[in-house]
Design an enzyme around this catalytic site. Structure first.
Site, PDB file in Angstrom:
ATOM      1  N   THR A  11       1.362  -6.082   1.141  1.00  0.00           N
ATOM      2  CA  THR A  11       2.891  -5.551   1.110  1.00  0.00           C
ATOM      3  C   THR A  11       3.055  -4.104   1.644  1.00  0.00           C
ATOM      4  O   THR A  11       4.090  -3.778   2.311  1.00  0.00           O
ATOM      5  CB  THR A  11       3.565  -5.658  -0.389  1.00  0.00           C
ATOM      6  OG1 THR A  11       3.740  -7.070  -0.666  1.00  0.00           O
ATOM      7  CG2 THR A  11       4.908  -5.085  -0.299  1.00  0.00           C
ATOM      8  N   SER A  53      -3.052 -10.434   0.122  1.00  0.00           N
ATOM      9  CA  SER A  53      -4.401 -10.512  -0.428  1.00  0.00           C
ATOM     10  C   SER A  53      -4.917 -11.661  -1.199  1.00  0.00           C
ATOM     11  O   SER A  53      -5.976 -11.700  -1.373  1.00  0.00           O
ATOM     12  CB  SER A  53      -3.998  -9.239  -1.766  1.00  0.00           C
ATOM     13  OG  SER A  53      -3.443  -9.802  -2.759  1.00  0.00           O
ATOM     14  N   ASP A  86      -1.772  -8.629  -5.303  1.00  0.00           N
ATOM     15  CA  ASP A  86      -1.770  -9.867  -6.103  1.00  0.00           C
ATOM     16  C   ASP A  86      -3.263 -10.001  -6.490  1.00  0.00           C
ATOM     17  O   ASP A  86      -3.535 -10.565  -7.719  1.00  0.00           O
ATOM     18  CB  ASP A  86      -1.446 -10.949  -5.216  1.00  0.00           C
ATOM     19  CG  ASP A  86       0.085 -11.253  -5.063  1.00  0.00           C
ATOM     20  OD1 ASP A  86       0.864 -10.452  -5.802  1.00  0.00           O
ATOM     21  OD2 ASP A  86       0.514 -11.832  -4.013  1.00  0.00           O
TER      22      ASP A  86
HETATM   23  N1  ASP Z   1       1.563 -10.851  -1.938  1.00  0.00           N
HETATM   24  C1  ASP Z   1       1.239  -9.374  -1.612  1.00  0.00           C
HETATM   25  C2  ASP Z   1      -0.171  -9.219  -1.601  1.00  0.00           C
HETATM   26  O1  ASP Z   1      -1.014  -9.419  -2.416  1.00  0.00           O
HETATM   27  C3  ASP Z   1       1.877  -8.609  -2.788  1.00  0.00           C
HETATM   28  C4  ASP Z   1       1.618  -7.180  -2.479  1.00  0.00           C
HETATM   29  O2  ASP Z   1       1.046  -6.822  -1.676  1.00  0.00           O
HETATM   30  O3  ASP Z   1       1.863  -6.638  -3.476  1.00  0.00           O
HETATM   31  O4  ASP Z   1      -0.802  -9.408  -0.333  1.00  0.00           O
END
Ligand code: ASP
Length: 325
Positions: A11, A53, A86
């Site tokens: 993110t 992630s 994540d």
């Molecule tokens: N879905 C995202 C990830 O883990 C969430 C984040 O980056 O906070 O890549």
């Protein structure tokens, strides 16, 4: 005094595509340009991945640890890794199991992407760079800097799906804080010796599953899970309990592979010898399950897979969980 920055996506690096949701596509140069405070910390930026992630794998993290090790051997004071939140509690713990250097290896990310009001990525990146550059953060292993808190990778959890205060260490609390830009350590837990390197093919072939027991769970699910497995983590109720008809099924599995008992409660340890019912922690230990101690199920799975990929026998698995749990 340089800090190496490795970017993996998440993110913190997301931007709109115009045709849907945000995706990871900002580079390390984009990230650092958004943080004026970083000007005082020379960064050596390496863009490694630009993925959510959930797409990361053990091999990428172990390769990253090697590259980070080369960076500190070349003189970097510390290393920052940006990635999605994540899986960050698992990647940081994995890195901590093998990171042999005194220099800080600091993971961070963001909960609010850069298109939203009040994105937290720039502040987290700045805090992480300050921790990575701080002499006081040496010899602490892998750290997570987030929301101006400093957590040990071995204790930290993602505890909220959207809050910027998502990272917490329920069993230990933060090791410290970043206050007015200064790194303030409150406590220094002792480090464990790093695990030996694992062979890539053996790691890829090592299968460890996690089963979280639930009310009125069906032990036949274990039969479906078992073929092809090298190890299993069971996230039991509370202090490490399972439904009574799970106990013989888990005992039979434990005769064939290491089965580690952890708690699904989110904090606290599984017990060893308090309760006596069928399916209790005492019963399961008698049937051959390994006590996961304070390790949460996700960390227990990371440790078990690394141990098995490294060829650990049962006694070595027991000893490692006694040490890390
Ligand atoms: N879905 C995202 C990830 O883990 C969430 C984040 O980056 O906070 O890549």
């Amino acid at each position: 005094m340089t800090v190496a920055l490795f970017t993996l996506g998440g993110t913190i690096a997301m931007a709109g595509t115009g045709s849907g949701g945000v995706v990871s596509r900002l580079t390390g140069a984009d990230l650092t340009a958004a943080v004026p405070g970083l000007a005082g910390i020379p960064l050596d930026v390496r863009d490694v991945e630009a993925v959510p992630s959930a797409a990361l794998a053990y091999r990428q993290i172990l390769d990253l640890v090697d590259a980070a090790g080369a960076a500190v051997a070349d003189g970097a004071a510390g290393v920052v890794v940006t990635q999605g939140t994540d899986t960050l509690e698992e990647t940081a713990f994995l890195a901590d199991l093998v990171w042999p250097h005194p220099e800080p290896l600091v993971f961070t990310g963001a909960m609010r992407n850069p298109t939203l009001a009040g994105p937290d990525g720039p502040a987290n990146l700045l805090a992480a760079a300050r921790v990575a550059a701080a002499p006081v953060a040496r010899d602490l292993g892998v750290l997570v800097a987030f929301n101006d808190e400093i957590h040990a990778a071995r204790f930290v959890r993602k505890t909220h799906s959207t809050s910027t205060a998502t990272f917490a260490s329920p069993n230990a609390g933060p090791l410290g804080h970043v206050i007015e830009g200064a790194v303030r350590l409150l406590t220094r837990p002792p480090r464990h010796a790093p695990l030996p390197p694992v062979d890539s093919d053996r790691l890829a072939a090592t299968r460890v599953a996690l089963h979280t027991v639930t009310l009125d769970d069906d032990p036949a699910l274990l039969d479906a899970l078992a073929p092809g497995l090298d190890g299993l983590v069971v996230a039991g109720f509370g202090v490490g309990h399972v439904p009574p008809d799970f106990a013989p099924a888990l005992g039979a599995l434990a005769a064939r592979m290491p089965v580690v008992l952890a708690s699904r409660a989110g904090a606290g340890s599984v017990l060893r010898d308090t309760y006596g019912a069928v399916g209790s922690e005492t019963d399961l230990r008698r049937r051959g399950l390994v006590c996961g101690g304070l390790l949460d199920p996700y960390k227990a799975k990371v440790l078990l897979r690394m141990l098995l990929a490294g060829g650990a026998e049962r006694a070595a698995v027991d000893a490692a969980f006694a040490r890390h749990g």
